[in-house]
Write a protein that holds these residues in place. Structure first.
Motif, PDB file in Angstrom:
ATOM      1  N   MET A 362       0.859  -1.037  -0.121  1.00 45.08           N
ATOM      2  CA  MET A 362      -0.002  -0.369  -0.098  1.00 45.08           C
ATOM      3  C   MET A 362       0.568   1.652   0.100  1.00 45.08           C
ATOM      4  N   GLY A 363       2.250   1.128   1.159  1.00 43.44           N
ATOM      5  CA  GLY A 363       3.246   2.285   0.612  1.00 43.44           C
ATOM      6  C   GLY A 363       3.165   2.444  -0.748  1.00 43.44           C
ATOM      7  N   CYS A 364       4.113   1.210  -1.612  1.00 42.18           N
ATOM      8  CA  CYS A 364       4.231   1.774  -2.606  1.00 42.18           C
ATOM      9  C   CYS A 364       3.546   2.405  -3.424  1.00 42.18           C
ATOM     10  N   LEU A 365       1.800   2.217  -3.571  1.00 43.02           N
ATOM     11  CA  LEU A 365       0.796   2.960  -4.337  1.00 43.02           C
ATOM     12  C   LEU A 365       0.988   3.966  -3.470  1.00 43.02           C
ATOM     13  N   VAL A 366       0.755   4.505  -2.284  1.00 42.47           N
ATOM     14  CA  VAL A 366       0.792   6.173  -2.269  1.00 42.47           C
ATOM     15  C   VAL A 366       1.910   6.774  -2.302  1.00 42.47           C
ATOM     16  N   GLY A 367       3.351   5.401  -2.246  1.00 37.76           N
ATOM     17  CA  GLY A 367       4.307   7.013  -2.811  1.00 37.76           C
ATOM     18  C   GLY A 367       4.092   7.355  -4.133  1.00 37.76           C
ATOM     19  N   ILE A 368       3.587   6.434  -4.632  1.00 31.78           N
ATOM     20  CA  ILE A 368       3.107   6.627  -6.577  1.00 31.78           C
ATOM     21  C   ILE A 368       2.843   8.441  -6.463  1.00 31.78           C
ATOM     22  N   GLY A 369       1.138   8.426  -5.273  1.00 29.64           N
ATOM     23  CA  GLY A 369       0.660   9.026  -5.496  1.00 29.64           C
ATOM     24  C   GLY A 369       1.496  10.445  -4.570  1.00 29.64           C
ATOM     25  N   PHE A 370       2.255  10.071  -4.227  1.00 24.96           N
ATOM     26  CA  PHE A 370       2.711  11.755  -3.149  1.00 24.96           C
ATOM     27  C   PHE A 370       4.014  12.004  -4.595  1.00 24.96           C
ATOM     28  N   ALA A 371       4.636  11.471  -5.648  1.00 27.04           N
ATOM     29  CA  ALA A 371       5.246  11.250  -6.508  1.00 27.04           C
ATOM     30  C   ALA A 371       4.912  11.826  -7.382  1.00 27.04           C
ATOM     31  N   TYR A 372       3.345  12.198  -7.602  1.00 26.80           N
ATOM     32  CA  TYR A 372       2.617  12.382  -8.703  1.00 26.80           C
ATOM     33  C   TYR A 372       2.310  13.544  -8.094  1.00 26.80           C
ATOM     34  N   LEU A 373       2.208  14.029  -7.272  1.00 22.31           N
ATOM     35  CA  LEU A 373       1.632  14.771  -6.810  1.00 22.31           C
ATOM     36  C   LEU A 373       2.734  16.188  -6.319  1.00 22.31           C
ATOM     37  N   VAL A 374       3.760  15.940  -6.263  1.00 19.34           N
ATOM     38  CA  VAL A 374       4.433  15.976  -6.270  1.00 19.34           C
ATOM     39  C   VAL A 374       4.955  17.119  -7.693  1.00 19.34           C
ATOM     40  N   HIS A 375       4.554  16.096  -8.746  1.00 17.28           N
ATOM     41  CA  HIS A 375       5.636  16.381 -10.267  1.00 17.28           C
ATOM     42  C   HIS A 375       4.451  17.323 -10.627  1.00 17.28           C
ATOM     43  N   GLN A 376       2.968  17.130 -10.137  1.00 20.02           N
ATOM     44  CA  GLN A 376       2.299  18.815 -10.469  1.00 20.02           C
ATOM     45  C   GLN A 376       2.259  19.910  -9.332  1.00 20.02           C
ATOM     46  N   LEU A 377       2.763  19.668  -7.855  1.00 19.89           N
ATOM     47  CA  LEU A 377       2.873  21.095  -7.538  1.00 19.89           C
ATOM     48  C   LEU A 377       3.809  22.083  -8.154  1.00 19.89           C
ATOM     49  N   THR A 378       5.323  20.993  -8.076  1.00 20.33           N
ATOM     50  CA  THR A 378       6.652  21.833  -8.548  1.00 20.33           C
ATOM     51  C   THR A 378       6.831  21.386  -9.785  1.00 20.33           C
ATOM     52  N   GLY A 379       6.510  20.589 -10.615  1.00 23.08           N
ATOM     53  CA  GLY A 379       6.488  20.665 -11.661  1.00 23.08           C
ATOM     54  C   GLY A 379       8.288  19.574 -12.507  1.00 23.08           C
ATOM     55  N   TRP A 380       8.616  19.427 -10.956  1.00 18.32           N
ATOM     56  CA  TRP A 380       9.731  18.389 -10.634  1.00 18.32           C
ATOM     57  C   TRP A 380       9.939  17.348 -11.859  1.00 18.32           C
ATOM     58  N   GLN A 381      10.321  16.760 -12.565  1.00 12.03           N
ATOM     59  CA  GLN A 381      10.630  15.097 -12.771  1.00 12.03           C
ATOM     60  C   GLN A 381      10.091  14.521 -11.532  1.00 12.03           C
ATOM     61  N   VAL A 382       9.871  13.317 -12.296  1.00 10.09           N
ATOM     62  CA  VAL A 382       9.317  12.138 -11.298  1.00 10.09           C
ATOM     63  C   VAL A 382      10.334  11.484 -11.968  1.00 10.09           C
ATOM     64  N   THR A 383      11.268  10.541 -11.270  1.00 13.02           N
ATOM     65  CA  THR A 383      11.073   8.812 -12.238  1.00 13.02           C
ATOM     66  C   THR A 383      10.750   7.924 -11.445  1.00 13.02           C
ATOM     67  N   LEU A 384       9.763   6.781 -11.300  1.00  9.18           N
ATOM     68  CA  LEU A 384       9.193   5.954 -10.334  1.00  9.18           C
ATOM     69  C   LEU A 384      10.279   4.246 -11.077  1.00  9.18           C
ATOM     70  N   ALA A 385      10.769   4.366 -10.074  1.00  4.96           N
ATOM     71  CA  ALA A 385      11.966   3.633  -9.742  1.00  4.96           C
ATOM     72  C   ALA A 385      12.024   1.629  -9.489  1.00  4.96           C
ATOM     73  N   LEU A 386      11.404   1.071 -10.622  1.00  5.88           N
ATOM     74  CA  LEU A 386      10.485  -0.558  -9.758  1.00  5.88           C
ATOM     75  C   LEU A 386      11.642  -1.409  -8.492  1.00  5.88           C
ATOM     76  N   TRP A 387      13.290  -0.751  -9.004  1.00  3.33           N
ATOM     77  CA  TRP A 387      14.204  -0.981  -7.915  1.00  3.33           C
ATOM     78  C   TRP A 387      13.815  -0.545  -6.876  1.00  3.33           C
ATOM     79  N   GLY A 388      13.477   0.605  -6.388  1.00  4.66           N
ATOM     80  CA  GLY A 388      13.297   1.771  -5.351  1.00  4.66           C
ATOM     81  C   GLY A 388      11.966   0.775  -4.470  1.00  4.66           C
ATOM     82  N   MET A 389      11.134   0.234  -4.861  1.00 11.11           N
ATOM     83  CA  MET A 389       9.316  -0.505  -4.442  1.00 11.11           C
ATOM     84  C   MET A 389      10.554  -1.702  -3.669  1.00 11.11           C
ATOM     85  N   PHE A 390      10.820  -2.316  -5.052  1.00 10.21           N
ATOM     86  CA  PHE A 390      11.237  -3.360  -4.106  1.00 10.21           C
ATOM     87  C   PHE A 390      12.349  -2.986  -2.872  1.00 10.21           C
TER      88      PHE A 390
END
Ligand SMILES: Nc1ncnc2c1ncn2[C@@H]1O[C@H](COP(=O)(O)OP(=O)(O)O)[C@@H](O)[C@H]1O
Ligand SMILES: [Mg+2]
Lengths: 423, 243
Positions: A362-390
């Motif tokens: 569940m944390g992975c899903l929420v984290g993806i949401g966080f990352a997306y939010l950061v991207h939306q709010l700041t315009g920073w590029q975010v890269t979802l890494a599979l290894w990061g979730m593992f």
């Protein structure tokens, strides 16, 4: 007790205490989410930075011919003697090197001279660069108008040129495009076929890093430059070769390789550095920046992973301790009918592992949401890494073991009769 | 070997509890007694006389401090916790005063619980659990939760759980202590029926009437066997409800 039963019992134990399980899961969820989001953001920043650095030429290793022409004839004679075995920089050797090394994916030979460039009555002193079509990609330059030099231009040594945006003549302004006009370079007419986009201000600070200051250059096919521009009798064939490395991380290795190659090819092995007729240059500053930035990213990631590990783990331990003390009677019953200490340990450890696994996912899903939010709010590029979730889920499972073992052990070491007495 | 037909052989059994402060409480001070296969025995005595302690040692929940205890031919002294757990699982069925069922589990899963630790497969577990429940007259309430049962029914579930592994010995600590007299009689009826089927049963009770359902009463006093009293003609329950 078999593992399947342990799993069933664990799930059932959690199902009975749903709210408590959910609460203890929260810590894990947010811990994992923050790790996933931080990794996504820092990966994004890293990718972005690597891209920028590549655009600035950090991928390039530049070999320059050293101007060996001395001031006096005597000096000139000595220097020439010193390089008896060398033809200076040539296109041919660059081709050989690039073809033989997988670290190098493309290269551009350059011949640079300063010449008078005329447009009708107007004239300016400009640097005329003869190069091959690969130059554009090697340097990551963009075209503003028209086209870049093509292989046909090179093969036929056509008299065409691409100019930089900054190259202006006072009589240019009347027309809206320089394309199709004719420039006279060293008394030879060249047709303007393209205009390069100017580099932005930000490049200035990388001047030290061998990013060339670009202003008023004229690019012509190398073949045309070799044939038509005047050449001093003892000049090298070309003044410079730019090698583009496949990967930013291999630049240092490529530099060593290129150094060796030229040392051998120019007969300079074992001779002092001052004798060399070439110089190998990399964007050291940029590379250092890459390494530093990478280190900062790693530290940030480690810290955030560490903090969430501890926070999540303490949550797990808290809840599991409460769980164990509340379910002492259950432990007593299980022990009375034949459960071993190991069985009880397994049961409670499984519960914390399930909390961590589910929380981790569940944390992975929420984290993806966080990352997306950061991207939306700041315009920073975010890269979802599979290894990061593992890594994040793995760390949370580790958490489950590290912080779940003590409560489970406490449960296992209860005296069965004492445990049964508990109301 | 005398163990051929003896389930419990106890000689000079001593059990001393050590309190956290270091104070030693001698609960059993040299108990000797034997229970043969197929016997139904009651242990009586005043509160604090060591009845429960004796049953816990017999049930392999506690190790004796001194003396000899052989269960179904196995010398219990010196066994480690894992071996004791296995003995409990294989040879002993426990019935408690307070039923001690897992409240969140169905009745059938409660009864099957010992089989989980005997590594019996799930299907087989459920089958055996159903049989045991039928034996105590509860074949129709499999999916109920313990909270939906009366005290008598709960104790029957506990008995079914104690029987499900076909143990050599059924132990009960005040099994009727939480039940009204009539329901208590019912439970005694169940015990008698099981006894007739060849089960070995030892129960602790302070109720003389309940003790008279068995064949023999062992009287404990201050951690010693005061006397043994055979019951010439045991009571029979008027409420036998066994399948
Ligand atoms: N876990 C224990 N720790 C210390 N003393 C105990 C413990 N269990 C029982 N005792 C003591 O041992 C004696 C016998 O207790 P118990 O076997 O419960 O007697 P009964 O079941 O006949 O009432 C009592 O004095 C009691 O206080
Ligand atoms: Mg007692």
């Amino acid at each position: 007790m078999d593992w399947l039963s342990a799993l069933r019992i664990g799930l059932k134990g959690l199902a009975v205490h749903k709210v408590r399980a959910a609460l203890s899961m929260l810590g894990i969820i947010f811990g994992v989410a923050s790790v996933v989001a931080v990794i996504a953001v820092s990966q994004g920043a890293q990718t972005e930075m690597l891209k920028q650095l590549a655009a600035l030429g950090a991928n390039n290793v530049i070999v320059k011919g050293i101007d060996w022409r001395g001031k006096t004839p005597e000096e000139r004679r000595l220097k020439k003697a010193a390089r008896l075995n060398s033809d200076g920089l040539t296109v041919r050797e660059a081709e050989v090197l690039a073809a033989s090394s997988p670290l190098i994916d493309r290269f551009a030979p350059l011949r640079r001279v300063v010449a008078t460039v005329r447009h009708g009555e107007a004239a300016v002193q400009a640097e005329v660069v003869g190069t091959t079509p690969d130059f554009l990609e090697v340097m990551n330059f963009k075209l503003r108008l028209g086209r870049w030099l093509n292989p046909g231009d090179e093969v036929e040594a056509r008299r065409v040129c691409v100019i930089e945006e900054a190259l202006q003549f006072e009589n240019f302004a009347e027309a809206d495009t320089p394309i199709g006009r004719t420039l006279v370079i060293d008394y030879e007419p060249y047709l303007v076929v393209g205009v390069l986009q100017g580099k932005e201000e930000t490049d200035e600070k990388f001047d030290v890093a061998q990013v060339r200051q670009l202003n008023r250059r004229v690019y012509v096919p190398l073949s045309a430059a070799l044939r038509r521009t005047t050449q001093a009798p003892l000049d090298d064939e070309i003044t410079e070769v730019i090698y583009h490395c496949r990967s930013l991380t291999e630049v240092s290795a490529a530099k060593v390789l290129i150094d060796r190659f030229y040392e051998t090819a120019h007969g300079m092995s074992g001779r002092p550095h001052e004798d060399r007729d070439f110089q190998v240059v990399v964007a050291q500053e940029l590379l250092k920046q890459v390494e530093q930035a990478q280190q900062i990213f790693n530290i940030v990631m480690l810290c955030s992973a560490g903090i969430s590990l501890v926070v999540g783990g303490i949550g797990i331990m808290n809840i599991m301790l409460a769980n164990v003390s509340e379910r002492r009677r259950e432990v007593g019953i299980r022990r009375a009918v034949g459960a071993t200490k190991a069985d009880i340990l397994k049961q409670f450890l499984f519960e914390s592992l399930i909390i961590c696994l589910v929380g981790g996912i569940m944390g992975c899903l929420v984290g993806i949401g966080f990352a997306y939010l950061v991207h939306q709010l700041t315009g920073w590029q975010v890269t979802l890494a599979l290894w990061g979730m593992f890594v994040a889920v793995g760390v949370s499972l580790l958490d489950g073991v590290a912080f779940g073992t003590f409560p489970a052990w406490k449960a296992a070491s209860l005296d069965p009769i004492e445990a049964l007495r508990y109301e | 070997m005398s163990g051929d037909h003896a389930i419990i052989e106890i000689q000079d059994l001593v059990k001393v509890y050590t309190l956290p402060g270091g104070l030693e409480v001698p609960a059993l001070r040299g108990v000797t007694f034997t229970v043969r296969r197929g016997e139904f025995v009651s242990i009586m005595g005043q509160s604090g006389s060591g009845k429960s302690t004796l049953l816990h040692v017999v049930g392999c929940l506690h190790q004796p401090t001194e003396g000899m205890y052989r269960l179904d031919g196995v010398d219990v002294k010196g066994l480690d916790d894992e071996e004791l757990s296995r003995l409990r699982n294989e040879k002993i069925g426990f019935v408690f005063q307070k039923f001690n069922l897992l409240t969140q589990e169905d009745i059938v899963d409660n009864v099957a619980l010992p089989l989980v630790y005997a590594r019996v497969g799930r299907d087989e577990r459920l089958k055996l659990a159903r049989n045991a429940l039928r034996l105590v007259g509860l074949g129709d309430r499999l999916q109920h939760k313990p909270s939906e049962l009366s005290g008598g029914q709960s104790q029957r579930v506990a008995i079914a759980r104690a029987l499900v592994t076909e143990p050599a010995l059924l132990l009960a600590d005040e099994p009727t202590g939480n039940l009204d007299s009539r329901t208590g009689d019912e439970i005694m009826g169940v015990f008698q029926a099981l006894h007739r089927m060849g089960r070995t049963i030892v129960q602790v009770t302070h109720d003389r009437e309940k003790a008279e359902y068995s064949q023999r009463i062992v009287h404990l006093k201050d951690g010693l066997v005061e006397r043994e009293e055979p019951i010439a003609s045991p009571r029979t329950s008027e409420h036998v409800a066994l399948a």
